[in-house]
Motif scaffolding. Structure first.
Motif, PDB file in Angstrom:
ATOM      1  N   ALA A  12     -30.548   5.092 -30.476  1.00 13.90           N
ATOM      2  CA  ALA A  12     -29.415   4.828 -29.586  1.00 13.90           C
ATOM      3  C   ALA A  12     -29.559   3.420 -29.032  1.00 13.90           C
ATOM      4  CB  ALA A  12     -29.405   5.836 -28.444  1.00 13.90           C
ATOM      5  N   LYS A  13     -28.444   2.764 -28.774  1.00 14.80           N
ATOM      6  CA  LYS A  13     -28.495   1.436 -28.158  1.00 14.80           C
ATOM      7  C   LYS A  13     -27.182   1.138 -27.465  1.00 14.80           C
ATOM      8  CE  LYS A  13     -27.315  -1.185 -32.313  1.00 14.80           C
ATOM      9  NZ  LYS A  13     -27.762  -2.265 -33.183  1.00 14.80           N
ATOM     10  N   ASN A  14     -27.236   0.151 -26.572  1.00 14.13           N
ATOM     11  CA  ASN A  14     -26.033  -0.280 -25.873  1.00 14.13           C
ATOM     12  C   ASN A  14     -25.249  -1.228 -26.766  1.00 14.13           C
ATOM     13  OD1 ASN A  14     -26.590   1.139 -23.529  1.00 14.13           O
ATOM     14  ND2 ASN A  14     -27.794  -0.526 -22.680  1.00 14.13           N
ATOM     15  N   ARG A  15     -23.928  -1.071 -26.768  1.00 12.64           N
ATOM     16  CA  ARG A  15     -23.049  -1.921 -27.559  1.00 12.64           C
ATOM     17  C   ARG A  15     -21.921  -2.412 -26.670  1.00 12.64           C
ATOM     18  NH1 ARG A  15     -23.447  -1.191 -33.191  1.00 12.64           N
ATOM     19  NH2 ARG A  15     -24.836   0.484 -33.780  1.00 12.64           N
ATOM     20  N   VAL A  16     -21.489  -3.630 -26.917  1.00  7.69           N
ATOM     21  CA  VAL A  16     -20.356  -4.175 -26.176  1.00  7.69           C
ATOM     22  C   VAL A  16     -19.085  -3.811 -26.933  1.00  7.69           C
ATOM     23  CG1 VAL A  16     -19.231  -6.270 -25.344  1.00  7.69           C
ATOM     24  CG2 VAL A  16     -21.722  -6.076 -25.264  1.00  7.69           C
ATOM     25  N   ARG A  17     -18.119  -3.307 -26.211  1.00  9.50           N
ATOM     26  CA  ARG A  17     -16.823  -2.946 -26.786  1.00  9.50           C
ATOM     27  C   ARG A  17     -15.747  -3.788 -26.121  1.00  9.50           C
ATOM     28  NH1 ARG A  17     -18.794  -1.367 -30.865  1.00  9.50           N
ATOM     29  NH2 ARG A  17     -19.598   0.712 -31.101  1.00  9.50           N
ATOM     30  N   PHE A  18     -14.819  -4.277 -26.915  1.00  7.29           N
ATOM     31  CA  PHE A  18     -13.678  -5.023 -26.395  1.00  7.29           C
ATOM     32  C   PHE A  18     -12.422  -4.248 -26.731  1.00  7.29           C
ATOM     33  CE2 PHE A  18     -10.147  -7.986 -27.076  1.00  7.29           C
ATOM     34  CZ  PHE A  18     -10.059  -8.519 -25.801  1.00  7.29           C
ATOM     35  N   SER A  19     -11.582  -4.040 -25.749  1.00 10.89           N
ATOM     36  CA  SER A  19     -10.282  -3.399 -25.953  1.00 10.89           C
ATOM     37  C   SER A  19      -9.214  -4.409 -25.598  1.00 10.89           C
ATOM     38  CB  SER A  19     -10.127  -2.170 -25.055  1.00 10.89           C
ATOM     39  OG  SER A  19     -11.126  -1.229 -25.349  1.00 10.89           O
ATOM     40  N   ALA A  20      -8.389  -4.743 -26.557  1.00 10.72           N
ATOM     41  CA  ALA A  20      -7.329  -5.716 -26.321  1.00 10.72           C
ATOM     42  C   ALA A  20      -6.281  -5.130 -25.387  1.00 10.72           C
ATOM     43  CB  ALA A  20      -6.678  -6.122 -27.634  1.00 10.72           C
ATOM     44  N   GLY A  21      -5.755  -5.972 -24.510  1.00 10.29           N
ATOM     45  CA  GLY A  21      -4.697  -5.565 -23.604  1.00 10.29           C
ATOM     46  C   GLY A  21      -3.346  -5.548 -24.302  1.00 10.29           C
ATOM     47  N   LYS A  22      -2.378  -4.948 -23.655  1.00  6.96           N
ATOM     48  CA  LYS A  22      -1.040  -4.793 -24.226  1.00  6.96           C
ATOM     49  C   LYS A  22      -0.423  -6.145 -24.574  1.00  6.96           C
ATOM     50  CE  LYS A  22       3.516  -2.941 -23.169  1.00  6.96           C
ATOM     51  NZ  LYS A  22       4.369  -2.333 -22.160  1.00  6.96           N
ATOM     52  N   GLU A  23      -0.519  -7.119 -23.656  1.00  8.48           N
ATOM     53  CA  GLU A  23       0.091  -8.429 -23.897  1.00  8.48           C
ATOM     54  C   GLU A  23      -0.564  -9.148 -25.071  1.00  8.48           C
ATOM     55  OE1 GLU A  23       0.339 -10.761 -20.307  1.00  8.48           O
ATOM     56  OE2 GLU A  23       0.985  -9.011 -19.174  1.00  8.48           O
ATOM     57  N   LEU A  24      -1.882  -9.032 -25.217  1.00 11.56           N
ATOM     58  CA  LEU A  24      -2.578  -9.654 -26.341  1.00 11.56           C
ATOM     59  C   LEU A  24      -2.165  -8.991 -27.646  1.00 11.56           C
ATOM     60  CD1 LEU A  24      -4.657 -11.650 -27.439  1.00 11.56           C
ATOM     61  CD2 LEU A  24      -6.423  -9.954 -26.968  1.00 11.56           C
ATOM     62  N   ASN A  25      -2.093  -7.679 -27.653  1.00 15.57           N
ATOM     63  CA  ASN A  25      -1.655  -6.963 -28.855  1.00 15.57           C
ATOM     64  C   ASN A  25      -0.248  -7.379 -29.261  1.00 15.57           C
ATOM     65  OD1 ASN A  25      -3.800  -5.338 -29.747  1.00 15.57           O
ATOM     66  ND2 ASN A  25      -3.409  -3.850 -28.141  1.00 15.57           N
ATOM     67  N   GLU A  26       0.641  -7.477 -28.289  1.00 11.35           N
ATOM     68  CA  GLU A  26       2.020  -7.873 -28.595  1.00 11.35           C
ATOM     69  C   GLU A  26       2.093  -9.311 -29.097  1.00 11.35           C
ATOM     70  OE1 GLU A  26       4.096  -7.011 -24.958  1.00 11.35           O
ATOM     71  OE2 GLU A  26       4.204  -4.867 -25.387  1.00 11.35           O
ATOM     72  N   ALA A  27       1.242 -10.187 -28.565  1.00  9.34           N
ATOM     73  CA  ALA A  27       1.262 -11.599 -28.950  1.00  9.34           C
ATOM     74  C   ALA A  27       0.841 -11.802 -30.399  1.00  9.34           C
ATOM     75  CB  ALA A  27       0.355 -12.405 -28.025  1.00  9.34           C
ATOM     76  N   VAL A  28      -0.044 -10.968 -30.914  1.00  7.06           N
ATOM     77  CA  VAL A  28      -0.531 -11.163 -32.282  1.00  7.06           C
ATOM     78  C   VAL A  28       0.237 -10.377 -33.324  1.00  7.06           C
ATOM     79  CG1 VAL A  28      -2.833 -11.799 -31.539  1.00  7.06           C
ATOM     80  CG2 VAL A  28      -2.343  -9.421 -32.062  1.00  7.06           C
ATOM     81  N   GLN A  29       1.196  -9.570 -32.898  1.00  7.09           N
ATOM     82  CA  GLN A  29       2.001  -8.829 -33.860  1.00  7.09           C
ATOM     83  C   GLN A  29       2.861  -9.811 -34.649  1.00  7.09           C
ATOM     84  OE1 GLN A  29       1.620  -5.552 -34.487  1.00  7.09           O
ATOM     85  NE2 GLN A  29       0.021  -5.725 -32.929  1.00  7.09           N
TER      86      GLN A  29
END
Length: 104
Positions: A84-101
């Motif tokens: 087991a180990k610690n991992r960094v997770r990134f969740s994109a926000g709504k505005e970022l998701n919309e910007a890259v569509q």
């Protein structure tokens, strides 16, 4: 027969990012570099201490503990135990998701 053009994707590193920040903020590239490094240090320190970093409109960084699991050593094919180990997770926000569509 038509061939599809493959779009080249550039990788932006710290220096290029600092350069772009400097241009947008109308500051020196050196100042932008210091600000960028300080920002990354603050995010790193917050995650290290177990805090979540949430940048509204951009996304959030969190530390999650992954469970131990069974894996396979690719060299010899033998089963191994992955701890087991610690991992960094990134969740994109709504505005970022919309910007890259892509707009078609």
């Amino acid at each position: 027969m038509a061939t599809a053009k493959k779009k080249e994707v550039a990788t932006i590193g710290r220096q290029e990012l600092a350069k772009r920040i400097a241009q947008k903020a109308d500051i020196s590239q050196k100042q932008a570099g210091v600000i960028l490094e300080t920002t990354l240090d603050v995010i790193r320190d917050a995650l290290k201490s177990g805090d979540e970093v949430r940048l509204v409109g951009f996304g959030s960084f969190k530390v999650r503990k992954s469970a131990p699991r069974k894996g396979v050593n690719p060299r010899d094919g033998k089963a191994i135990q992955v701890p087991a180990k610690n991992r960094v997770r990134f969740s994109a926000g709504k505005e970022l998701n919309e910007a890259v569509q892509s707009k078609k």
